[in-house]
Scaffold this active site. Sequence first.
Site, mmCIF file in Angstrom:
data_model
loop_
_atom_site.group_PDB
_atom_site.id
_atom_site.type_symbol
_atom_site.label_atom_id
_atom_site.label_comp_id
_atom_site.label_asym_id
_atom_site.label_seq_id
_atom_site.Cartn_x
_atom_site.Cartn_y
_atom_site.Cartn_z
ATOM 1 C CG HIS A 58 -5.301 -2.101 9.866
ATOM 2 N ND1 HIS A 58 -5.565 -1.045 9.023
ATOM 3 C CD2 HIS A 58 -5.232 -1.558 11.108
ATOM 4 C CE1 HIS A 58 -5.672 0.070 9.712
ATOM 5 N NE2 HIS A 58 -5.464 -0.213 10.992
ATOM 6 C CG HIS A 92 0.433 6.332 4.944
ATOM 7 N ND1 HIS A 92 -0.464 7.324 5.276
ATOM 8 C CD2 HIS A 92 -0.157 5.172 5.312
ATOM 9 C CE1 HIS A 92 -1.528 6.799 5.836
ATOM 10 N NE2 HIS A 92 -1.368 5.489 5.861
ATOM 11 N NE ARG A 103 -9.630 8.409 4.544
ATOM 12 C CZ ARG A 103 -9.911 7.673 5.629
ATOM 13 N NH1 ARG A 103 -9.177 6.604 5.906
ATOM 14 N NH2 ARG A 103 -10.895 8.001 6.426
ATOM 15 N NE ARG A 157 -8.072 11.188 5.770
ATOM 16 C CZ ARG A 157 -8.555 10.806 6.961
ATOM 17 N NH1 ARG A 157 -7.802 10.113 7.793
ATOM 18 N NH2 ARG A 157 -9.797 11.133 7.294
ATOM 19 C CD GLU A 183 -6.975 -6.568 3.093
ATOM 20 O OE1 GLU A 183 -6.134 -5.902 3.743
ATOM 21 O OE2 GLU A 183 -7.202 -6.390 1.890
ATOM 22 C CG HIS A 196 -8.259 4.029 1.242
ATOM 23 N ND1 HIS A 196 -8.435 3.858 2.600
ATOM 24 C CD2 HIS A 196 -9.476 4.406 0.757
ATOM 25 C CE1 HIS A 196 -9.688 4.120 2.917
ATOM 26 N NE2 HIS A 196 -10.336 4.460 1.817
ATOM 27 C CD GLU A 256 -7.126 -0.579 1.334
ATOM 28 O OE1 GLU A 256 -7.094 0.533 1.913
ATOM 29 O OE2 GLU A 256 -6.605 -1.591 1.815
ATOM 30 C CG ASN A 313 -1.909 1.096 1.240
ATOM 31 O OD1 ASN A 313 -1.584 2.239 0.975
ATOM 32 N ND2 ASN A 313 -3.144 0.784 1.585
ATOM 33 C CB THR A 320 -9.338 1.530 7.794
ATOM 34 O OG1 THR A 320 -9.229 2.191 6.537
ATOM 35 C CG2 THR A 320 -10.592 0.682 7.803
#
Length: 251
Positions: free
Chosen positions: A193, A13, A48, A52, A154, A46, A73, A10, A104
């Site tokens: 996660h 970030h 969102r 963000r 998942e 992801h 995602e 992922n 999340t």
Amino acid sequence: MAAPLRLGVNIDHVATIRNARGGGHPDPVRAAKLAAAAGADSITAHLREDRRHISDADIDRLSSEIALPLNLEMAATAEMVAIALRHLPQACCLVPEKREERTTEGGLNAANQQEALRPFVAKLNAAGIRVALFIEPDHRQLAAAKALRAPVVELHTGAYAEAMGAVRDAELDRLVRAAAAAAALGLECHAGHGLTFDNVGPVAAIAEVVELNIGHFLIGEAVFSGLDSAIRRMRALMEAARAPRAAPRPA
């Protein structure tokens, strides 16, 4: 014999760091390409609702510039489904989303939201997109995923990752039982996660889990060791956990 275990990286970030100052650096698409070279099997991003971190432009570029499968995602909303249908990623993982949360916070309550989720899952399935539901390791949620005809679940590993001692052992047992139940229902089982170098082994060892999605830890570790090194070490730990154990030698 356990199935091979895939690693989805992922890159959200990387975009978080970029957005803290604006501009184009660091580039999440460059991170995706580095992840591919380091051994990732797919890229997760992801998008969102509040944008963000990952942006629409990032999804445009990831869709056109990376060779690995893209796992998008997203929240289960009409806007996000329309974006997925436009880009046709290999996979979409439907997640719960709150504007005020930092990340999340838990699994999607599919059991209580079947009527709302059903048309979104149906549209994505019809487009040939592999649909996953990000859920807690709970039988009700697994049964709901099956009823919704989502081919993948998942399992949220956050509670396991945050626990210690006997509580962690209990959370791992929940994951083990949920993965076995998913397989019995004919669902492909992923997990993710909060996974790190220190806690990934027991989850990677669950035979029914075929994919781990890991992001925040790898991006944070990359500050110290580089993204290539962090991904290669995570891959090695996953493979070591998955390796068949040698039978004890006779006395």
